[in-house]
Design an enzyme around this catalytic site. Structure first.
Site, PDB file in Angstrom:
ATOM      1  N   TYR A  24      57.685 -14.044  15.753  1.00 34.49           N
ATOM      2  CA  TYR A  24      57.112 -15.390  15.907  1.00 34.49           C
ATOM      3  C   TYR A  24      58.235 -16.416  16.119  1.00 34.49           C
ATOM      4  CZ  TYR A  24      54.683 -19.647  14.222  1.00 34.49           C
ATOM      5  OH  TYR A  24      54.151 -20.905  14.070  1.00 34.49           O
TER       6      TYR A  24
ATOM      7  N   ASP B 153      38.566 -22.123  23.166  1.00 31.88           N
ATOM      8  CA  ASP B 153      39.166 -21.019  22.408  1.00 31.88           C
ATOM      9  C   ASP B 153      38.699 -19.716  23.044  1.00 31.88           C
ATOM     10  OD1 ASP B 153      40.491 -21.295  19.220  1.00 31.88           O
ATOM     11  OD2 ASP B 153      40.243 -19.348  20.184  1.00 31.88           O
ATOM     12  N   ILE B 154      39.284 -18.624  22.573  1.00 31.76           N
ATOM     13  CA  ILE B 154      39.009 -17.312  23.164  1.00 31.76           C
ATOM     14  C   ILE B 154      37.572 -16.843  22.933  1.00 31.76           C
ATOM     15  CG2 ILE B 154      39.995 -16.140  21.128  1.00 31.76           C
ATOM     16  CD1 ILE B 154      40.712 -14.758  24.524  1.00 31.76           C
ATOM     17  N   ARG B 155      36.945 -17.365  21.853  1.00 30.16           N
ATOM     18  CA  ARG B 155      35.572 -16.940  21.520  1.00 30.16           C
ATOM     19  C   ARG B 155      34.614 -18.141  21.487  1.00 30.16           C
ATOM     20  NH1 ARG B 155      38.244 -12.716  19.222  1.00 30.16           N
ATOM     21  NH2 ARG B 155      39.428 -14.009  17.793  1.00 30.16           N
TER      22      ARG B 155
ATOM     23  N   LYS C 216      59.086 -18.713  19.353  1.00 32.49           N
ATOM     24  CA  LYS C 216      59.131 -20.180  19.273  1.00 32.49           C
ATOM     25  C   LYS C 216      60.471 -20.705  19.791  1.00 32.49           C
ATOM     26  CE  LYS C 216      55.028 -21.205  17.772  1.00 32.49           C
ATOM     27  NZ  LYS C 216      54.096 -21.859  18.706  1.00 32.49           N
TER      28      LYS C 216
ATOM     29  N   GLY D  23      41.437 -23.035  15.759  1.00 33.95           N
ATOM     30  CA  GLY D  23      42.444 -22.713  14.750  1.00 33.95           C
ATOM     31  C   GLY D  23      42.633 -23.825  13.735  1.00 33.95           C
ATOM     32  N   GLN D  24      43.585 -23.592  12.829  1.00 40.66           N
ATOM     33  CA  GLN D  24      43.812 -24.513  11.709  1.00 40.66           C
ATOM     34  C   GLN D  24      44.124 -25.933  12.196  1.00 40.66           C
ATOM     35  OE1 GLN D  24      47.374 -23.976   9.450  1.00 40.66           O
ATOM     36  NE2 GLN D  24      46.565 -24.938   7.617  1.00 40.66           N
TER      37      GLN D  24
ATOM     38  N   GLY E  61      42.927 -23.254  21.978  1.00 39.14           N
ATOM     39  CA  GLY E  61      43.095 -22.790  20.601  1.00 39.14           C
ATOM     40  C   GLY E  61      42.471 -23.783  19.630  1.00 39.14           C
TER      41      GLY E  61
ATOM     42  N   ASP F 253      40.667 -18.048  27.837  1.00 37.51           N
ATOM     43  CA  ASP F 253      41.757 -17.163  27.419  1.00 37.51           C
ATOM     44  C   ASP F 253      43.059 -17.742  27.959  1.00 37.51           C
ATOM     45  OD1 ASP F 253      43.580 -15.173  26.996  1.00 37.51           O
ATOM     46  OD2 ASP F 253      42.429 -13.581  27.981  1.00 37.51           O
TER      47      ASP F 253
HETATM   48  C1  AKB Z   1      53.588 -19.694   9.483  1.00 40.17           C
HETATM   49  O1  AKB Z   1      53.713 -19.582   8.254  1.00 40.17           O
HETATM   50  O2  AKB Z   1      53.689 -18.765  10.286  1.00 40.17           O
HETATM   51  C2  AKB Z   1      53.324 -21.077  10.037  1.00 40.17           C
HETATM   52  C3  AKB Z   1      54.607 -21.742  10.437  1.00 40.17           C
HETATM   53  C4  AKB Z   1      55.516 -22.266   9.415  1.00 40.17           C
HETATM   54  O3  AKB Z   1      54.871 -21.844  11.606  1.00 40.17           O
HETATM   55  N1  AKB Z   1      52.630 -21.860   9.086  1.00 40.17           N
END
Ligand code: AKB
Length: 323
Positions: A143, A35-37, A147, A12-13, A9, A53
């Site tokens: 999400y 990364d995936i691409r 987590k 990403g950011q 990854g 992947d």
């Molecule tokens: C989000 O906003 O989804 C992330 C986080 C706080 O995990 N930046």
């Protein structure tokens, strides 16, 4: 062959900045970005880059063998806002990706793993102010659920199989080198770009929404320090709370107005407001301070001036003003 570190990854950011920081420290060849691409990013192409992947365990295993990888930073995930649009895929990507890497460590192919958790593990029943390390955790987003489940699996693999996996509950991350990707805290990055480009910003959260945030430089330092800490100092094998600064959109706008007085902000809350409302407004990070010496350097004022200065530099390299 020297052992190497794999970042999954890396586009990403966090991935771009972490790749740069680790290559600076260990040399470009010692850090494999993936990364995936395929990528055209010149930073990522300073060293080895692989298309990978996270859902393909065999491919990860082959990459580990090819480069003699001993450490993995697993950053591939769907963030909070994007995950709500595709809960089933978010669950699959966020969980199966983690299982693949945990299993490779259990099979003895890796020595150490970093996996990011988030303040999204908390929910509306969690105490909002100075949220403690150990508290009520009833997340309401897919999400956050992924987590929290991921944290428990990391702790399980550590306790049952001795896997050395380490994790941080990141707050919203604010950086100028890379774009955020689908989070609820993304407004606090976009606002700086819009302030400089157009002098206006329409915010998707209410003016008084206070969330925990952190300058990317602090987040990268935290990530590298938890990974460098002696294994026996890491007492929390789920995820560590870390605090940077907390602010509302209105307060951030006021900081920007110190340097761009004509800057205007308007508010049009959307579905992300409910996500933000379920999260803490500030974080207690005494466990991270105690166990591996964590301390943030950026308050909101320093974060704001740094963002404005660095984005200005990127946009108009010849007309830079240094504050
Ligand atoms: C989000 O906003 O989804 C992330 C986080 C706080 O995990 N930046």
């Amino acid at each position: 062959m020297e052992s190497t570190t794999l970042i999954i990854g890396a586009s990403g950011q966090i991935g771009i900045e972490l790749t740069m920081a680790l290559r600076q420290q260990h040399g470009a060849q010692a850090v494999i970005a993936s990364d995936i691409r395929p990528t055209t990013d010149t930073e990522l192409l300073q060293g080895p880059y692989e298309v990978l992947d996270v859902l393909d365990k065999e491919a990860i295993s082959a990459c580990i063998e090819k480069y003699n990888v001993r450490e993995v930073y697993l950053l591939a995930a769907l963030l909070s806002a994007t995950a709500e649009k595709n809960p089933e895929f978010a669950w699959k990507l966020n969980m199966d990706g983690l299982f693949n890497v945990l299993e490779l460590a259990r099979e003895g192919k890796l020595d150490k793993i970093f996996w990011p958790s988030s303040i999204a593990v908390f929910g509306p029943t969690t105490p909002k102010e100075a949220t403690p390390q150990h508290t009520v955790m009833e997340p309401t987003t897919v999400y956050g659920i992924s987590k929290l489940a991921g944290e428990r699996w990391c702790a399980y693999y550590h306790q049952r199989y001795g896997v050395d996996v380490r994790s941080i509950r990141y707050p919203g991350l604010i950086g100028y080198r890379s774009e955020p990707g689908g989070g609820t805290t993304d407004y606090a990055v976009d606002i700086f770009h819009k302030a400089i480009e157009t002098g206006k910003y329409s915010c998707f959260l209410r003016s008084d929404t206070r969330l925990p945030m952190m300058m990317m430089e602090d987040a990268i330092r935290a990530t590298i320090s938890i990974m460098e800490a002696p294994a026996d100092s890491i007492k929390e094998r789920g995820g560590y709370n870390i605090a940077g600064c907390s602010f509302t959109p209105e307060e951030l706008a006021a900081h920007i107005q110190v340097e761009i007085p004509e800057f205007e902000i308007t508010y049009e809350p959307d579905f992300r407001q409910a996500i933000a409302d379920s999260w803490p407004s500030s974080i207690d990070d005494t466990y991270a301070a105690r166990d591996w010496g964590w301390k943030s350097k950026y308050d909101t004022a320093l974060l704001s001036t740094t963002m404005l200065r660095e984005i200005h530099k990127k946009k108009a390299p010849s007309t830079v003003t240094h504050h």
